[in-house]
Design an enzyme around this catalytic site. Structure first.
Site, mmCIF file in Angstrom:
data_model
loop_
_atom_site.group_PDB
_atom_site.id
_atom_site.type_symbol
_atom_site.label_atom_id
_atom_site.label_comp_id
_atom_site.label_asym_id
_atom_site.label_seq_id
_atom_site.Cartn_x
_atom_site.Cartn_y
_atom_site.Cartn_z
ATOM 1 N N ARG A 42 33.123 35.706 34.161
ATOM 2 C CA ARG A 42 33.914 35.561 35.383
ATOM 3 C C ARG A 42 33.502 34.326 36.183
ATOM 4 N NH1 ARG A 42 34.398 41.903 37.425
ATOM 5 N NH2 ARG A 42 35.896 42.530 35.838
ATOM 6 N N ASP A 91 43.377 37.736 31.280
ATOM 7 C CA ASP A 91 43.029 39.126 31.573
ATOM 8 C C ASP A 91 43.245 39.943 30.320
ATOM 9 O OD1 ASP A 91 42.494 41.006 34.148
ATOM 10 O OD2 ASP A 91 43.728 42.062 32.668
#
Length: 408
Positions: A42, A91
């Protein structure tokens, strides 16, 4: 999937040699490099002000499916932090969306499904959606990867996908869950339906991962965010076969490179060629008891979360597996001396493994100060990769003093 090796296109960064000799790829192959490579899960996204500015007015899945935006977001942390790899911004539910599942990402909550998959009938309805349609629907992903790779140059890009169990957990729960009780119930109450669901999610997520590698990603990471909710027995019986099937979509991809004498310590190596597969990393949250089984699906590298030290993870894996991890994300908000000591401890414990890529034990928290991440990268790079605590400590002290002057 193919059982025979499929060579990557000659222009691929691995096949062309552009990224094949990078710190990251060598570490993933089990070679201890002169400097420990570092990147952060991330790292692309929410912690960066430039990301938040770019995302204004754009929904998450729309950003993921905009090749120009997805590429720019992927590149932002590489420019800022000088990490050793980019991680593709997307995602895990993107392939679900593209295959026809009603799913959206709700701010502050995560993926939310239009309908939970709770029964055998629900599974039959879902699995009637043909994963093969992804081969054309994933064009925006391939375009985004190609754009990114062209900008990254010799810095490798890591492709990623959600593991079949994590996707299945979202589908069955209808969204995020703390205990995944409905998924675990379906697993035991309807084992045949569960097997069909897992076969389908493996096919969907595997195609997503393969598209990224074919478009230019130099490594692949399979995330099993929720596997820590499972017992070892349940993981081995109900989950591992599907995870193996997912990475099989990449496992057959290979490239030929010249062997490098400086790494292989072989005088004739500079005239040899070797055939290599694309490195595959498998990471899970709360999966300390599952590490060996997770490696057993066919992964080259095991990612370790922050709950167990790397030397213990190395012991559980028999001392033969490259490791990735495992700085505690909570430490990023601690005073610098506390974080510094923690990172040096992680590096030292990582030296027990054949090779080590420093990362977090989970993703970058959204409120992390980006300057801390940049300073952490400097620390790791200056600490080196040799198995010497004195060398690491001396370099860390140097980085600490220089960084203190430069960044206050």
């Amino acid at each position: 999937m193919n059982t025979e090796s499929v060579n990557l296109d000659a222009s691929h960064p691995l096949a062309s040699g552009l990224t094949a000799d990078s710190r990251l790829i060598r570490a993933y192959q089990g070679t201890r490099t002169d400097v420990t490579p570092v990147w952060f899960m991330r790292q692309a996204g929410r912690s960066l002000p430039e990301y938040r500015e770019l995302r204004v007015g754009t929904r998450m899945l729309d950003a993921c499916l905009d090749p120009e935006m997805a590429s720019e977001i992927t590149l932002q942390p590489v420019r800022r932090h000088h990490v050793d790899a980019g991680i593709f911004f997307s995602d895990i539910v993107v392939p679900l969306k593209l295959v026809g599942v009603d799913v959206e990402i709700v701010a502050g909550k995560g993926p939310v499904l239009g309908k939970a998959v709770r029964t055998a009938t629900d599974v039959a309805e879902l699995t009637s959606l043909d994963p093969a349609t992804l081969d054309s629907a994933l064009a925006p992903i391939s375009q985004a990867v190609a754009r990114t790779v062209a900008e990254l140059g010799a810095t490798p890009l890591i492709g990623f996908a959600g593991a079949p169990f994590t996707l299945a957990a979202y589908l069955v729960e209808g969204g995020p869950s703390k205990d995944h009780i409905h998924a675990r119930t379906l697993m035991h109450a309807e084992p045949e339906a569960w097997a069909r669901l897992m076969e389908w999610t493996a096919n969907v997520t595997g195609r997503f991962l393969r598209a990224q590698v074919l478009a230019g990603a130099s490594a692949a990471q399979l995330f099993d965010s929720w596997a820590g909710a499972l017992s070892l027995a349940d993981y081995a019986k109900y989950v591992a076969p599907a995870s193996a099937a997912a990475i099989a979509h990449v496992r057959d991809l290979s490239y030929t490179e010249r062997a490098y004498a400086e790494y292989r310590q072989d005088e004739a190596a500079d005239t040899e060629s070797v055939n290599r597969s694309v490195p595959i990393v498998h990471f899970g949250v709360g999966t300390g008891e599952l590490l060996a089984a997770m490696h057993g699906i066919g992964a080259d590298v095991v990612g370790v979360d922050y709950r167990i030290p790397l030397d213990e993870a190395n012991r559980r894996l028999g001392g033969t597996v490259p490791l990735q991890g495992n700085v505690d994300p909570a430490m990023l908000a601690a005073p610098w001396p506390v974080l510094e000591a923690h990172v040096l401890d992680v590096l030292e414990r990582g030296r027990t493994a054949p090779s080590h890529v420093l990362n977090l034990g989970h993703g970058v928290p959204p409120d992390t100060d980006p300057d801390v991440l940049t300073r952490l990268v400097d620390l790791v790079h200056e600490a080196g990769g040799a198995a010497s605590g004195d060398t690491a400590s001396g370099a860390a002290a140097s980085v600490g003093s220089v960084a203190g002057v430069a960044r206050g």
